[in-house]
Design a protein around this motif. Structure first.
Motif, mmCIF file in Angstrom:
data_model
loop_
_atom_site.group_PDB
_atom_site.id
_atom_site.type_symbol
_atom_site.label_atom_id
_atom_site.label_comp_id
_atom_site.label_asym_id
_atom_site.label_seq_id
_atom_site.Cartn_x
_atom_site.Cartn_y
_atom_site.Cartn_z
ATOM 1 N N LYS A 1 -10.732 6.693 -0.350
ATOM 2 C CA LYS A 1 -9.970 7.923 -0.558
ATOM 3 C C LYS A 1 -10.413 8.563 -1.861
ATOM 4 O O LYS A 1 -10.481 7.911 -2.882
ATOM 5 C CB LYS A 1 -8.466 7.617 -0.639
ATOM 6 C CG LYS A 1 -7.879 7.161 0.673
ATOM 7 C CD LYS A 1 -6.404 6.892 0.495
ATOM 8 C CE LYS A 1 -5.783 6.410 1.789
ATOM 9 N NZ LYS A 1 -4.356 6.087 1.627
ATOM 10 N N SER A 2 -10.717 9.839 -1.810
ATOM 11 C CA SER A 2 -11.048 10.572 -3.026
ATOM 12 C C SER A 2 -10.801 12.042 -2.812
ATOM 13 O O SER A 2 -10.731 12.518 -1.691
ATOM 14 C CB SER A 2 -12.510 10.347 -3.427
ATOM 15 O OG SER A 2 -13.362 11.032 -2.554
ATOM 16 N N TYR B 1 -11.362 8.913 -9.481
ATOM 17 C CA TYR B 1 -11.455 8.010 -8.335
ATOM 18 C C TYR B 1 -12.637 7.065 -8.490
ATOM 19 O O TYR B 1 -13.709 7.451 -8.948
ATOM 20 C CB TYR B 1 -11.588 8.801 -7.039
ATOM 21 C CG TYR B 1 -10.294 9.451 -6.603
ATOM 22 C CD1 TYR B 1 -9.333 8.735 -5.909
ATOM 23 C CD2 TYR B 1 -10.027 10.780 -6.918
ATOM 24 C CE1 TYR B 1 -8.144 9.329 -5.521
ATOM 25 C CE2 TYR B 1 -8.839 11.385 -6.538
ATOM 26 C CZ TYR B 1 -7.908 10.651 -5.840
ATOM 27 O OH TYR B 1 -6.728 11.242 -5.462
ATOM 28 N N VAL C 1 -4.301 -2.017 -11.894
ATOM 29 C CA VAL C 1 -5.309 -1.133 -11.298
ATOM 30 C C VAL C 1 -6.632 -1.271 -12.042
ATOM 31 O O VAL C 1 -7.708 -1.297 -11.431
ATOM 32 C CB VAL C 1 -4.825 0.337 -11.323
ATOM 33 C CG1 VAL C 1 -5.914 1.268 -10.809
ATOM 34 C CG2 VAL C 1 -3.576 0.497 -10.482
ATOM 35 N N SER D 1 -10.185 -2.520 -10.452
ATOM 36 C CA SER D 1 -11.398 -1.693 -10.526
ATOM 37 C C SER D 1 -12.556 -2.464 -11.161
ATOM 38 O O SER D 1 -13.711 -2.299 -10.761
ATOM 39 C CB SER D 1 -11.121 -0.407 -11.311
ATOM 40 O OG SER D 1 -10.805 -0.694 -12.659
ATOM 41 N N PHE E 1 -9.039 5.003 -10.582
ATOM 42 C CA PHE E 1 -7.998 4.618 -9.627
ATOM 43 C C PHE E 1 -8.640 4.187 -8.316
ATOM 44 O O PHE E 1 -9.554 4.839 -7.816
ATOM 45 C CB PHE E 1 -7.047 5.782 -9.371
ATOM 46 C CG PHE E 1 -6.032 5.500 -8.298
ATOM 47 C CD1 PHE E 1 -4.922 4.706 -8.567
ATOM 48 C CD2 PHE E 1 -6.192 6.006 -7.023
ATOM 49 C CE1 PHE E 1 -3.997 4.439 -7.582
ATOM 50 C CE2 PHE E 1 -5.272 5.749 -6.026
ATOM 51 C CZ PHE E 1 -4.168 4.963 -6.310
ATOM 52 N N ILE E 2 -8.140 3.085 -7.772
ATOM 53 C CA ILE E 2 -8.578 2.630 -6.451
ATOM 54 C C ILE E 2 -7.352 2.175 -5.679
ATOM 55 O O ILE E 2 -6.536 1.393 -6.177
ATOM 56 C CB ILE E 2 -9.647 1.512 -6.560
ATOM 57 C CG1 ILE E 2 -10.126 1.100 -5.167
ATOM 58 C CG2 ILE E 2 -9.155 0.323 -7.346
ATOM 59 C CD1 ILE E 2 -11.384 0.262 -5.191
ATOM 60 N N ASP E 3 -7.206 2.691 -4.479
ATOM 61 C CA ASP E 3 -6.036 2.407 -3.654
ATOM 62 C C ASP E 3 -6.122 1.002 -3.080
ATOM 63 O O ASP E 3 -7.209 0.476 -2.834
ATOM 64 C CB ASP E 3 -5.954 3.443 -2.526
ATOM 65 C CG ASP E 3 -4.636 3.373 -1.787
ATOM 66 O OD1 ASP E 3 -4.618 2.780 -0.697
ATOM 67 O OD2 ASP E 3 -3.627 3.879 -2.303
ATOM 68 N N ILE E 4 -4.968 0.396 -2.850
ATOM 69 C CA ILE E 4 -4.911 -0.968 -2.317
ATOM 70 C C ILE E 4 -5.544 -1.049 -0.940
ATOM 71 O O ILE E 4 -6.154 -2.067 -0.566
ATOM 72 C CB ILE E 4 -3.439 -1.485 -2.281
ATOM 73 C CG1 ILE E 4 -3.398 -2.993 -2.011
ATOM 74 C CG2 ILE E 4 -2.609 -0.700 -1.287
ATOM 75 C CD1 ILE E 4 -3.950 -3.837 -3.111
ATOM 76 N N ASN E 5 -5.427 0.014 -0.148
ATOM 77 C CA ASN E 5 -6.057 0.032 1.178
ATOM 78 C C ASN E 5 -7.575 0.020 1.074
ATOM 79 O O ASN E 5 -8.263 -0.607 1.896
ATOM 80 C CB ASN E 5 -5.605 1.268 1.961
ATOM 81 C CG ASN E 5 -4.123 1.231 2.280
ATOM 82 O OD1 ASN E 5 -3.553 0.165 2.515
ATOM 83 N ND2 ASN E 5 -3.493 2.391 2.274
ATOM 84 N N ASP E 6 -8.114 0.700 0.069
ATOM 85 C CA ASP E 6 -9.554 0.701 -0.146
ATOM 86 C C ASP E 6 -10.044 -0.670 -0.613
ATOM 87 O O ASP E 6 -11.121 -1.118 -0.218
ATOM 88 C CB ASP E 6 -9.929 1.768 -1.175
ATOM 89 C CG ASP E 6 -9.647 3.172 -0.682
ATOM 90 O OD1 ASP E 6 -9.709 3.378 0.545
ATOM 91 O OD2 ASP E 6 -9.349 4.050 -1.505
#
Length: 644
Positions: free
Chosen positions: A252-253, A354, A408, A412, A612-617
């Motif tokens: 996601k970005s 991102y 986070v 990362s 930032f990196i999403d948990i889903n990613d």
């Protein structure tokens, strides 16, 4: 009486006009030509010097300040309000139109003058609106192209019709314009008059559009430039993807968030005026002020006159924060390596950095391969990606209050290492007293973890497991020193180069998520001994520590531990004391949260926005590395811990 005076003046003007028609025509023509040259030169010079001249607009009558515009401060001011605060680059139509009108006065018959002026005015009105809106639709974040007119009208039309609808409307309007233009050119008056003596309207339009295009191409697309001193790289190439290092999946970005927000400019100019006003009130003279917009904060660089005391500006911290209505500001007095003083003010619109954009950067992709253990800590205030080599640090201490971005940041770092190193090069030991933060990495434990023999759970969560893994890690360190001694090398890099084909020693990275929970236990002294010993001796054998805590107190981070962790990252903390504990200086208490951090190393303090990196990613990445075929799923076991 008033009516009689008005009638007399009108009669005098008519008589003068009848007696001297050529003089009036010549004066008016020269006036138009002179103004056209003045405007064109000021506009042309504005493209190259506007960044430096914009700060001079508010001190136009100050003799000490010299503008870089070809036509001085007046040229800088006029071009600023026509291009930047008006209709963008379509402002070039104005001097060109005035020039053509001046030529027509000298060379065109009177009967055709009226129609000529009408055509020029119609073209000017149409393109001064159409071009700014078009530029705003194509380049929404480059305000110099569209100006405020394009920004405001474009925003309004997008809200009504959407971007696609506005694009269709612009295409239809330009077609209609040219249809009407060509149909009017076919009339007898235009054929017999303008078309014979001067180039056609269509040729004029093409010439003007070509001029604008060449200027844009020359200035924006052949070099890097700043928009309010913000670094924006155009035509960035995508990196070559290594299938082993870079898995192909969707992160996601939002690339629009990485660009400069045009709305920030309004606040930028207001803040500049307020800062100058405050400094003038306290009789502090500055000869220049620049602004650089970063992801989270804007850095205002103040260049004071000779003789101004730095402490005098630093003492105005509260006054500046009050007048700017800022939650918190940070003054850097002076900025290291520059002859300026910095004021960091939070942006009204924060930009998320991102992780995907960092990983896809070609420059970073190449730079990371020159490091042993590359880690990206985010972006600086100058929008540059900041990287460190953990092997040179050699350990990292992270602190910050709950919810400010520590977890986070750790995720990362792990993801960045996974992207750049394979399972034969690095092994992780993850200690998670919370029991939930690192559980997502279980799927790669077979290939990427250093494990304790006879232990089921690869993530260390219990206190007795922590003691065992630290004991085993110290034994592994001692064993590696024996190996290096026999191989007659000084460090792990030399060993791996010398014995690359025989046996490769992987780097071991110990990551502790919440060190405070361990240091406050009844095994505190034992844990502290292990951590101190590892931090002092493990660098040469490729063992590195990353320790995070939300309570950077003296009880948790002792002087002995702190002395061996020269590289430190602090997210927002609750007090000045905590900031001094982690960074040896204040400042961390004034951060604004959400990944805003300060990196300290070798007495240098750098402000960063953590990626930032999403948990889903993260889940997608771990699934990829857990299921790929090219990674050898080979267990790596530490030595047996000492019996209790």
């Amino acid at each position: 009486m008033k009516k009689k005076i008005e009638i007399k003046t009108k009669n005098m003007y008519k008589n003068f006009q009848k007696k001297n028609p050529k003089m009036i025509k010549t004066i008016f023509g020269l006036f138009l030509l002179g103004n056209s040259i003045f405007l064109f030169l000021s506009f042309y010079s504005f493209i190259f010097h506007w960044k430096n001249d914009q700060s001079q607009l508010y001190s136009i009558f100050d003799k000490e300040i010299i503008a870089e515009n070809l036509l001085g401060k007046m040229g800088a001011a006029v071009s600023h309000y026509f291009i930047h605060g008006g209709i963008g680059l379509s402002a070039f139509f104005l001097p060109i139109s005035l020039f053509l009108m001046g030529l027509r006065i000298f060379f065109v018959k009177k009967k055709i003058l009226k129609n000529s002026y009408q055509y020029i005015i119609y073209q000017l009105l149409f393109f001064s609106i159409w071009i700014p809106i078009t530029f705003y639709l194509i380049f929404p974040k480059k305000g110099i192209l569209s100006g405020i007119v394009g920004f405001e009208i474009g925003n309004f039309l997008i809200s009504l019709f959407g971007k696609v609808g506005l694009g269709i409307l612009l295409i239809i309007s330009i077609f209609l314009y040219f249809i009407l233009l060509f149909s009017s050119i076919k009339t007898k008056k235009i054929k017999n008059g303008i078309k014979k003596k001067i180039p056609s309207c269509n040729e004029e339009i093409n010439a003007i559009l070509k001029l604008c295009y060449n200027m844009v191409k020359k200035y924006f697309f052949k070099k890097k430039t700043h928009y309010i001193d913000e670094k924006i790289t155009f035509l960035k190439k995508k990196p070559i993807i290594n299938p082993i290092i870079n898995p192909t999946y969707s992160l996601k970005s939002n690339n629009n968030n990485e660009d400069f927000s045009y709305m920030e400019e309004k606040y930028l100019e207001k803040n500049k005026k307020k800062i100058i006003k405050i400094l003038n009130f306290y009789k502090i003279k500055v000869y220049n002020i620049k602004a650089t917009i970063g992801p989270t904060i804007t850095l205002y660089e103040i260049f004071p006159n000779v003789g101004v005391r730095v402490s005098k500006i630093k003492n105005l911290e509260n006054e500046i924060a009050l007048n700017l209505s800022a939650l918190s500001i940070r003054i850097i007095a002076p900025i290291p390596g520059k002859g300026s003083i910095g004021i960091e003010i939070p942006n009204h619109h924060h930009t998320i950095v991102y992780m995907k954009n960092i990983l896809e950067s070609e420059k970073i992709f190449k730079k990371s391969h020159q490091m042993e253990l590359p880690i990206s800590l985010g972006k600086t205030v100058f929008n540059e990606i900041f990287m460190i080599d953990l092997a040179k640090m050699p350990h990292l201490l992270i602190a910050g209050s709950t919810g400010q971005g520590k977890s986070v940041g750790l995720n990362s770092m792990i993801v960045f290492l996974l992207y750049n190193k394979n399972s034969e090069e690095i092994k992780f030991i993850l200690i998670d007293p919370k029991k939930v933060e690192f559980s997502i990495y279980n799927k790669i434990s077979k290939s990427y973890f250093a494990l304790l023999p006879n232990y089921i759970d690869p993530i260390i969560t219990h206190l007795h497991e922590v003691i065992d893994v630290l004991n085993s890690l110290c034994k592994e360190m001692d064993n590696r020193y024996v190996i290096l001694k026999k191989a007659m090398v000084r460090n792990i890099q030399e060993y791996n180069i010398k014995y690359e084909k025989k046996y490769h020693l992987p780097y071991i990275i110990l990551i502790i998520d919440e060190f405070a929970d361990l240091s406050l236990s009844f095994k505190k002294k034992e844990i502290e001994i292990y951590i101190t010993r590892l931090s002092q001796l493990s660098r040469a054998v490729g063992i590195h520590l990353i320790i995070a805590t939300q309570r950077p107190s003296v009880n948790v981070i002792t002087g002995l531990i702190k002395s061996n962790f020269t590289a430190r990252v602090s997210f927002k903390v609750s007090s000045k004391i905590d900031s001094i504990t982690i960074l040896d200086s204040t400042g961390a208490e004034k951060l604004i949260g959400r990944g805003d951090s300060l990196f300290y190393n070798k007495n240098e303090l750098i402000r960063l926005q953590c990626p930032f990196i999403d948990i889903n990613d993260i889940q997608k990445i771990i699934n990829f590395y857990g299921q790929n075929n090219f990674t050898k799923k080979k267990y790596f076991f530490l030595p047996e811990p000492d019996a209790k």
